[in-house]
Enzyme design. Structure first.
Site, mmCIF file in Angstrom:
data_model
loop_
_atom_site.group_PDB
_atom_site.id
_atom_site.type_symbol
_atom_site.label_atom_id
_atom_site.label_comp_id
_atom_site.label_asym_id
_atom_site.label_seq_id
_atom_site.Cartn_x
_atom_site.Cartn_y
_atom_site.Cartn_z
ATOM 1 N N PHE A 1 -42.076 -11.451 89.958
ATOM 2 C CA PHE A 1 -42.970 -10.603 89.155
ATOM 3 C C PHE A 1 -42.811 -10.880 87.661
ATOM 4 O O PHE A 1 -43.176 -10.063 86.824
ATOM 5 C CB PHE A 1 -42.693 -9.119 89.447
ATOM 6 N N SER A 2 -42.263 -12.050 87.357
ATOM 7 C CA SER A 2 -41.834 -12.334 85.989
ATOM 8 C C SER A 2 -42.998 -12.503 85.002
ATOM 9 O O SER A 2 -43.841 -13.400 85.142
ATOM 10 C CB SER A 2 -40.987 -13.605 86.013
#
Ligand SMILES: *Cc1c(COP(=O)(O)O)cnc(C)c1O
Length: 306
Positions: free
Chosen positions: A75-76
């Protein structure tokens, strides 16, 4: 460093504003509570990510590197920001992802759409980042490779984050921001008046360990007057509950500002609790930094009013 990268004008710094929050929201307990809307700098390369990347990418371009490689989770915000800027800068781009994703997260899918090549590694291999031997192995596989650490956490990242200080006037007594690697906090602490108190809100459990990571990178004349708060993690990094969601919806209704579920919502939740508990003087003026990250709300979009 040369600034030859006309094609790097990909963001909209002119859209960044400082927005006062509604005094009702903070119970009129301080003189002012403003938000620096760095989220408006770009919808994808949002907030602090752009500042941490820009000098890294300029350095890579000026030194003839052809491929960027960086690290992140599924989810960076950093991965997608790197994927987008690399494409705009005409550089190839590799993302080393921690863990396996048989089904890509929306963030990882966007990375692929931007042309990033993903490499999935085990947690153990992921922890090897920074080890010279592993970096040499990687470098041998790719053309003219420039490695950016996870979160843009290097000297160019800190210097770039320091550029955010140009938006911060001296009359703010407190500056509040969310902390992941601490790169942004370090850059800002080094470039703001030591009289201004910096509050870093860490969205993970036991985040106070970051203090010892941040300290060595601070200019000794600026290594004062900052503090980390790690109690508002809501169960850990990336975790949330209904209370946090309704807080975000309420914040949006009152202030007309969207917060993200991973970082800025937890900071504002903590800040409001501190305000309610009379942590501040009535004369204090607080600037909170909206570091962006709204792309990460995709997984909870159906629960948000915005
Ligand atoms: C990455 C990120 C942070 C953390 O920044 P660091 O420089 O790693 O401390 C804070 N807020 C948002 C929205 C982010 O995406």
């Amino acid at each position: 460093m040369k600034t030859t990268c006309a094609n790097m004008d990909i963001t909209h710094e002119d859209r960044v504003v400082i927005q006062p929050l509604s005094p009702d929201w903070y119970g009129h307990k301080v003189a002012a509570l403003h938000m620096l809307r760095l989220d408006l700098v770009h919808p994808i390369v949002s907030g602090n990510k752009w500042y941490k990347l820009r000098l890294n990418i300029m350095y890579a371009q000026d030194h003839g590197f052809k491929t960027l490689l960086t690290f992140g989770g599924g989810f960076s915000n950093h991965l997608i920001a790197t994927a987008y800027t690399a494409r705009k800068a005409g550089l190839a781009c590799i993302g080393v992802v921690r863990g396996k994703y048989p089904v890509l997260t929306p963030t990882l899918q966007h990375c692929v759409d931007e042309g990033m090549q993903l490499i999935f590694v085990t947690k153990e291999d992921y922890e090897k980042q920074g080890e010279p031997e592993w970096e040499q192995q990687l470098a041998a596989q790719f053309d003219e490779l420039y490695i950016i650490p996870e979160g843009g956490d290097n000297e160019w990242g800190r210097k770039g984050a320091g550029l955010i200080s140009k938006f911060i006037k001296h009359d703010y007594t407190h500056i509040a921001l969310s902390v992941g690697s601490g790169t942004t906090l370090t850059g800002i602490r080094n470039k703001t008046s030591p009289a201004q108190h910096i509050m870093g809100f860490v969205p993970m459990k036991q985040g106070n360990y970051l203090t010892s990571h941040i300290e060595p990178h601070l200019d000794p004349t600026h290594n004062t007057n900052w503090q980390l708060f790690d109690e508002w993690h809501f169960g850990g990094f990336g975790k949330w509950n209904d209370e946090l969601l309704s807080f975000m919806n309420d914040f949006y209704n009152t202030n007309n500002i969207p917060l993200d579920i991973i970082y800025t919502s937890k900071m504002m939740y903590g800040l409001r609790q501190l305000t309610n508990e009379n942590h501040f003087q009535p004369t204090d003026k607080i600037l909170c930094i909206h570091t962006g990250g709204l792309q990460g709300n995709e997984s909870v979009q159906d629960k948000l009013f915005y």
